[in-house]
Every structure is written in C-alpha cells, then in structure tokens.
Design an enzyme around this catalytic site. Structure first.
Site, short mmCIF file in Angstrom:
data_model
loop_
_atom_site.label_atom_id
_atom_site.label_comp_id
_atom_site.label_asym_id
_atom_site.label_seq_id
_atom_site.Cartn_x
_atom_site.Cartn_y
_atom_site.Cartn_z
N ASP A 209 0.82 -1.21 0.00
CA ASP A 209 0.00 0.00 0.00
C ASP A 209 0.86 1.26 0.00
O ASP A 209 0.49 2.27 -0.61
CB ASP A 209 -0.93 0.00 1.21
CG ASP A 209 -2.09 -0.97 1.06
OD1 ASP A 209 -2.23 -1.55 -0.03
OD2 ASP A 209 -2.84 -1.15 2.03
N GLY A 210 2.00 1.22 0.68
CA GLY A 210 2.89 2.38 0.69
C GLY A 210 3.39 2.73 -0.70
O GLY A 210 3.50 3.91 -1.06
N GLY B 150 -6.12 2.32 7.32
CA GLY B 150 -4.68 2.47 7.50
C GLY B 150 -4.31 2.84 8.93
O GLY B 150 -4.71 2.18 9.89
N ALA C 98 -2.95 8.00 20.77
CA ALA C 98 -2.63 7.88 22.20
C ALA C 98 -3.09 9.12 22.97
O ALA C 98 -2.28 9.82 23.57
CB ALA C 98 -1.13 7.65 22.40
#
Length: 296
Positions: free
Chosen positions: A74-75, A189, A212
């Site tokens: 995908d990158g 993603g 986070a």
C-alpha cells in the site's frame, strides 16, 4: 496500449512474478513504460530485448499512458499519487507486500489482470483525496494525500496540544501524541490501528482520530468532508511532524494548517470480481473462526 510500471524496489522472491508480468504484457502487445530507478535495478535480473521508455517524474508520463501499475504494498501505491496527480490515469495495485488494502490484486492474478485490461472487464473506483493548506509552502506541488494527514510529536518529546476547529468553530483540544485526519480510503490504514472506524470508500467523510490521547473519553469522530478542519499546535517541543501519507515535513507552532477535500480524485482499478466487502473479508479474516482450526 501503454502501461507505466512503478515500484520502490523488490526482493529476490518477486523477480519471477515481475518477469511473468512483463511477459504477459508483451504477449498482449501492451507497452511497458518503466520507472527509471526501478528499471536500473531490474536490468541485472530481467532481459529486455529493446530499451523501454522510462519515466522519473509526473511530467514524463505522457497522455498516452492508459494505466499506472504499482508493484509493492500500500505504501508503494500511495507514492503513485505524486505521479498521476490530476491526470485521471487509473492506478493498478499489484500486491507484492503484506496486507494490501489498496494494492488488492494478488500476484497470482497477474494473468487475469492483463486479460481484464485487454477485454476492458475491470472496474474503476474514484477515491477522494484531502488537501493541505498552510501559511508556508509545504509538500511542494503535491499538497494532497489519498490516505491521511497527521500532526505528530517529534522524536520522544512530550505530548502535544492540538486545538482543532471545524469551519472556524472550536471542536476540541487533543492532548495526545498526535492527530490523524483520514479519508474513507485511509480509514483502514493508520487510523484503524489507532482505534478509528472502517468507512466505506464512497462515503463523503473525514475521520478524525487521536493518537494515544491523554483523555480517555476522547474518541474518533466522523465529520462530513465539506468541512474545513484547521489546527493550532503547541507543546514543550518547538517542532512537530506533519505528514501526508508517507511524506513528512517539520513545522513549528507558528505554522497555520488546515485540511479540506481536494477538488479532484484518484482512480483505482480493480478486477470485477473484487470489491470492498471482499477485501474486508479477505484481509481481516472476517467470517473465519480460528477456534475451529485448533486441533488439541
């Protein structure tokens, strides 16, 4: 017919499949126009009877190019956004990587793919992009992304405060390691790995997902993609990271940034027997109960 081939590189196990692809294209009388750095590494492993046409920039992709094939994960496919830009050239992702949500065509489907190109029995999906505006030049001539935009703390510095606004109205201050704004395509993603929802590609939304977050009651939120999302960033560090897909820039708190829907989209080609539901079931192993495979 002309097909451009792009890849970041390859491993030894990929060589046989690359040779197969080139041979299938030759038999179908489809001309391969090859990304120059990729061609230089291929020369040691693949015999070319004639010197192929090469390209190394978007300007060198002529209007005669019918498709651009991405060979990798995908990158690698995300890189092609910088080459096709607003040309409407459909991108074909052949998965030489691992999971492959975007590069959804398997190596074992190369023959079927070339036949589909010949017979025009394929489907082209339009995928929305997001656009970045800033008060300083960022990301050159390609200030847009297919998957996501992120603001992130730099290195191991303390968390950052990201004041976020929708059309100028205050939404929230995120105390977190960073913040993701994903397109529906990018929902599977980075956003997904941070707890964001899966959104169908044709949905007209952005997903705002904190990375986070310090406040545990802060959750991802889905907003219509006709919103302009703007940010003010502050923290103990003087510098922060700003990314579009896999591209990165360093900014400071004086930089004003906002994202919105890009005025053009990108076309992704898939085989007509594959769709988003098929990809979800295949890649995420939905419907498979691992307990039934355990033998005691």
């Amino acid at each position: 017919m002309q097909v451009a081939l792009y890849s970041r590189g390859f491993i030894t196990e990929d060589i046989a499949n690359i040779r197969l692809l080139l041979e299938e294209l030759r038999r179908a009388e489809i001309e391969a126009v090859i990304y120059e750095p990729f061609y230089r590494t291929l020369q040691e492993h693949v015999f070319f009877e004639h010197q192929p046409v090469l390209f190394s920039s978007s300007e060198q992709l002529s209007e005669n190019i019918d498709f651009l094939m991405s060979l990798g994960g995908d990158g690698t496919l995300l890189d092609t956004v910088c080459y096709v830009r607003d040309s409407n050239i459909p991108v074909i992702g052949i998965n030489f990587g691992r999971l492959g949500f975007l590069a959804s065509i398997g190596k074992e489907e190369i023959h079927a793919l070339v036949q589909a190109l010949q017979n025009r029995t394929y489907v082209v999906d339009r995928r929305a992009l997001l656009h970045l505006d800033a008060n300083i030049p960022l990301f050159g001539e390609v200030p847009y992304a297919l998957n996501e935009f992120t603001i992130h703390k730099k290195d191991s510095s303390a968390m950052v405060k990201i004041h976020t606004y929708l059309n100028g109205e205050f939404l929230n201050t995120y105390w977190a390691d960073g913040l993701i704004v994903a397109t529906p395509t990018g929902s599977t993603g980075y956003s997904l790995s941070c707890g964001g929802p899966i959104v169908f590609p044709e949905a007209g939304n952005f997903i705002i997902t904190p990375v986070a977050p310090h406040n545990l009651n802060v959750r991802p939120i889905i907003v219509p993609d006709d919103n302009i999302i703007s940010f003010e960033v502050e923290g103990r560090s003087e510098q922060f990271l700003c990314t579009l897909d896999s591209r990165m820039e360093t900014i400071d708190s004086t930089v004003q940034i906002a994202v919105k829907k890009e005025v053009f989209s990108i076309n992704l080609l898939r085989l007509d027997d594959s769709n988003f539901l098929h990809t979800l079931r295949n890649k995420l192993l939905w419907g498979i109960d691992a307990r039934n495979a355990i033998k005691l």
